[in-house]
Structure formats: structure tokens, C-alpha cells
Design a protein around this motif. Structure first.
Motif, PDB file in Angstrom:
ATOM      1  N   ARG A   1     -12.695   4.450   1.778  1.00  0.00           N
ATOM      2  CA  ARG A   1     -11.318   4.003   1.533  1.00  0.00           C
ATOM      3  C   ARG A   1     -10.752   4.808   0.368  1.00  0.00           C
ATOM      4  NH1 ARG A   1      -8.973  -0.077   3.832  1.00  0.00           N
ATOM      5  NH2 ARG A   1     -10.846  -1.121   4.557  1.00  0.00           N
TER       6      ARG A   1
ATOM      7  N   GLU B   1      -4.584   1.831  -2.136  1.00  0.00           N
ATOM      8  CA  GLU B   1      -5.608   0.798  -2.002  1.00  0.00           C
ATOM      9  C   GLU B   1      -6.630   1.000  -3.097  1.00  0.00           C
ATOM     10  OE1 GLU B   1      -6.730  -0.421   2.022  1.00  0.00           O
ATOM     11  OE2 GLU B   1      -6.290   1.644   2.585  1.00  0.00           O
TER      12      GLU B   1
ATOM     13  N   GLU C   1       0.780  -1.240   0.000  1.00  0.00           N
ATOM     14  CA  GLU C   1       0.000   0.000   0.000  1.00  0.00           C
ATOM     15  C   GLU C   1       0.812   1.292   0.000  1.00  0.00           C
ATOM     16  OE1 GLU C   1      -3.768  -2.048   2.412  1.00  0.00           O
ATOM     17  OE2 GLU C   1      -2.684  -0.405   3.352  1.00  0.00           O
TER      18      GLU C   1
ATOM     19  N   ARG D   1      -2.249   5.731   1.068  1.00  0.00           N
ATOM     20  CA  ARG D   1      -2.132   4.274   0.880  1.00  0.00           C
ATOM     21  C   ARG D   1      -2.692   3.918  -0.490  1.00  0.00           C
ATOM     22  NH1 ARG D   1      -4.144   1.852   6.760  1.00  0.00           N
ATOM     23  NH2 ARG D   1      -3.039   3.415   7.996  1.00  0.00           N
TER      24      ARG D   1
HETATM   25 MG    MG Z   1      -5.950  -1.200   5.699  1.00  0.00          MG
END
Ligand code: MG
Ligand code: ATP
Length: 428
Positions: A126, A120, A70, A118
């Protein structure tokens, strides 16, 4: 890569602009955070967004999701340094505390806020650039300080008027205790190797504890029946965990022990906790006693948490939308009822009650639907019958703020309707 100069320029995927329309919400959140941190005597620290990659590799752990896949890491073309955008900030704060010898005169309580990065897959809650608020207490062994951090979170949720958030706690014991558990865990999963998914097979020998964290529905039974770490704890670790529970109970903080709560980072020990709303973790934390020494400092214990700011703001946003915009909706039919309704509404407004008068006619049934949809706490219903009797029918539309939980209809003498509603609203 060839680029088409007619193609519109866009921001990086998963990295959001925070536009002025959202600013009041961010401001409200940030003000509440600053107020609560101040109330608990935590002082702000600001560390750089870029750090040496090796800080995160050592400080987060090589076999964690973050370090494995990540991180935004790159080599600085100008001097060859290996750098990373911070994926979290405990490592950075610890580095700074060591570098500036901040523990020289005793424990420190610190907090930070800012963007984290990150790589992701972007989805609800997210993002690739997101924000965290965190607190770190260093030099204190707990469990008193563990409880303090949890109380601090609770106060923040209260100040923000969040709907109930669930607290889950667990203990990860100490490294030696985890080693004994790890062997039992591997044996358990190996005995059911046919049921392991790909992720679990990969983690079986690198980080088997993390298998307990699986979200795969097919693996839930296997994870639930796995050996529990708590059965491998010595007296000291158990006392720490029980001490925390006692303190939380004494302060009326409800919690649930989740034996499968393991957290993603390598350096945690003893207390771990998460605050969960609607299936999403909005805050995660725990103790990291080995970390300061691992990063080159004199051994000192530490404990902290990080809040996912966007996830909290999402709750606030939803709540604002569902918040009742009016207190009372007046349903009325007929000339005489309209006059009585107007009078009644004015008296309520004298009491600073917000009143929406139905306009445009329609059956009682359709007007009641509007009343329900308005978010009002009460409907006042006036028709020929009511006018003839000198009363108004009053109906509670949302008991305890809960839509759909409506009470019975009661008759209240016209002259007393305003007082009746005001008393009930004050009583809530
Ligand atoms: Mg995580
Ligand atoms: P998850 O299991 O959801 O991936 P995590 O264990 O990676 O969480 P932490 O590193 O503990 O998360 O970060 C603390 C909090 O920061 C999380 O509980 C979450 O609220 C938030 N957070 C983590 N990653 C993201 C992200 N990519 N986007 C938005 N918020 C995030």
C-alpha cells in the motif's frame, strides 16, 4: 514550514523510486501485459495524471474511501481550478471515451497502465504513488465480456508463472435490487447496533453495503449473517450471474462466490470480482453500466478491472528468491566416492542439468542440510557403501517443486544416474 538546510532531502513518504536493479522485473511484467492485451485485442489509451476533482467525485462516489479521504486534491494557484491526481483510472478513461466519442462506431476494448495516487497509510502493498494496469470494455453487456476479462487476467498470471491466485466473484445486481437489500441490511445491523464498530456506525446510513467488507475480526459474524444481496435479485440479474459462472466453468477457471465482496466504488453493478493472493487483492474489477451516462455520455455499459502492479511484482520477487538455483546437489564422503561423484556430475552437466557438488567435507547429515537449503530438486548421495555396490542413492528433495515433501531414497546403478535424473526432470 521552516526547513533545515542540512537536513537530507528525501522523497515523499509512500512514493517510491524504482531503481535500475528492479527494472528487469518491471520490464518482464510490462512485456507480459502488453503481450496479453494484444492477444485479446485491447488497445492502449493514455490519459493525463491530473483531472478535474469533480470527475472523481462524480465518477467514484462521494461516500467512498477514495473520495472521502484518499485524494490528492488542490486548487491550481494560477487559475483557481480544482484538480486531483488520479486515484484510479476508470473515470479518466470514461471521460476520454466520452470527450472523443470513441464509442461512435461500436464497442471499445481499452487498456492503460501508469501511476495512481492515494493518500493512505503506507504499509506493505500500500503506497501513496502506486501503479495499476487496467482494462475497460465499453458498449458490451456481458456476461461474455465479463468472462473474457477474467480469462485475460488468468492468461497474464499464467504468462508470469504466478503461483495459484484465487478468483472470487459476486454480483451487485441493479440499483433497485440493491435498494431493497439495503433496507434489510440496515435493519440487520440496527438490530445488532451494540456490536457495530465506529466505521460501521459511520457507514450504516451512507454506505451500509461497505460494512460487509469489514476486516475487523469482531465484526465477522455479524457480516456473515447479514442478508445476502443475491436473495434480492430479479431473474435478469440472476441470469447474468449464472451465465458468467457457466462460462468460467466451461473454460476451467476455478472461482469462489463471496457474497461479501462488494468493492469500494459506487458505480459497480452486476458482476464484481477480485483476484487474491496470500490475503492481498492483486486485482479488482467489475461492471459499471451506469457510469458512462453518469459522466455525461450516451448510456452504454462498461466493465473492467485494475491490477495493483506492486503487489504482483512482490509475488514475482518472492518467487525468484525461492526459485531453485540448482537442479541437483551431490553429497559425497570418501576418496572413491568423490571420484565417482565428479564423474556423475559431469555426465549430468552434459545434459544441461545444473549440479552443485558438496565441497569441504562434513557428515552426511550436515551435507544433506546443505542439499535441502540449496533448493535443488534432487540429492545424489555417494559413500563407501554406494561405491562398493556400483550405485548412487538418489533422493527427491522437493516433490512437485514443494520443499520439505521429500521422497524415499532409491538406489540407481552408477551408469544410469544421469538418465534417471534427466527423465524425472523432463517428466515434471
Ligand atoms: Mg483502498
Ligand atoms: P483495498 O481494499 O486494498 O484498499 P481498493 O478497493 O481500494 O483496495 P481498487 O481501487 O480496486 O483497490 O484498486 C485495484 C487494485 O489496485 C487493488 O486491488 C490493489 O491491488 C491496488 N491498490 C489499491 N490501492 C493501492 C495502494 N495504495 N498501493 C498499492 N496498490 C494499491
Amino acid at each position: 514550514m521552516a526547513s533545515n538546510k542540512n537536513e537530507p532531502l528525501r522523497g515523499v513518504r509512500g512514493m517510491n523510486d524504482i531503481l535500475p536493479a528492479d527494472e528487469p522485473l518491471w520490464q518482464r511484467f510490462e512485456d507480459a501485459v502488453a503481450g496479453v492485451m494484444n492477444a485479446y485485442a485491447y488497445r492502449r489509451i493514455r490519459t493525463p495524471i491530473l483531472e478535474h476533482t469533480r470527475l472523481f467525485v462524480r465518477g467514484i462516489g462521494e461516500v467512498t474511501d477514495i473520495v472521502e479521504k484518499e485524494m490528492y486534491s488542490f486548487t491550481d494557484a494560477l487559475n483557481g481550478e480544482h484538480l486531483s491526481l488520479r486515484p484510479e483510472n476508470t473515470a479518466g478513461v470514461v471521460r476520454s471515451v466520452i470527450e472523443h466519442n470513441l464509442l461512435y462506431d461500436g464497442p471499445r476494448r481499452l487498456w492503460y497502465t501508469g501511476p495512481m495516487f492515494r493518500h493512505e497509510r503506507p504499509q506493505k502493498g500500500r503506497y501513496r504513488q502506486f501503479h495499476q494496469v487496467g482494462a475497460e470494455a465499453m458498449g458490451l453487456t456481458g456476461p461474455d465480456i465479463d468472462a473474457e476479462l477474467i480469462l485475460l487476467c488468468q492468461r497474464l498470471w499464467d504468462d508470469l508463472d504466478l503461483p495459484p491466485v484465487t478468483l472470487e466473484i459476486n454480483t451487485l445486481g441493479q440499483a433497485a435490487e440493491r435498494a431493497a437489500h439495503r433496507a434489510a441490511l440496515i435493519a440487520h445491523f440496527e438490530a445488532h447496533a451494540d456490536q457495530l464498530d465506529e466505521d460501521a456506525r459511520r457507514r450504516l446510513h451512507s454506505n451500509p453495503l461497505r460494512i460487509l467488507d469489514t476486516k475487523n475480526p469482531a465484526m465477522q459474524g455479524l457480516a456473515d449473517s447479514a442478508p445476502k444481496l443475491i436473495d434480492f435479485l430479479g431473474a435478469e440479474s440472476l441470469a447474468h450471474f449464472e451465465g458468467l459462472q457457466r462460462l468460467l466453468k466451461s473454460q476451467n477457471i476455478p472461482f469462489r462466490i463471496n457474497p461479501r465482496l462488494v468493492r469500494g466504488l459506487d458505480y459497480y453493478n452486476l458482476t464484481v470480482f477480485e483476484w487474491i493472493f496470500d490475503g492481498l487483492t492483486i486485482c479488482g474489477g467489475g461492471r459499471y453500466d451506469p457510469l458512462i451516462e453518469m459522466l455525461g455520455g450516451k448510456p452504454a455499459p462498461g466493465v473492467g478491472f485494475a491490477i495493483g502492479v506492486e503487489r504482483v511484482l512482490e509475488i514475482l520477487r518472492r518467487q525468484e528468491q525461492s526459485a531453485p538455483s540448482v537442479d541437483v546437489y551431490v553429497v559425497q564422503q570418501g576418496e572413491a566416492a568423490l571420484e565417482a561423484a565428479l564423474q556423475c556430475a559431469e555426465r549430468l552437466r552434459d545434459y544441461a542439468v545444473s549440479v552443485q557438488m558438496h565441497a569441504g567435507g562434513g557428515s552426511f547429515k550436515s551435507q544433506m542440510k546443505r542439499a535441502d537449503g540449496s533448493g535443488a530438486a534432487y540429492a545424489i548421495i555417494l559413500g563407501d557403501n554406494e561405491v562398493a555396490q556400483g550405485v548412487a542413492s538418489v533422493k527427491a528433495l522437493r516433490e512437485g517443486g514443494q520443499a520439505g515433501a521429500s521422497g524415499a531414497q532409491v538406489s540407481v546403478p552408477m551408469a544410469q544416474v544421469a538418465d534417471y535424473i534427466r527423465e524425472r526432470m523432463l517428466g515434471q
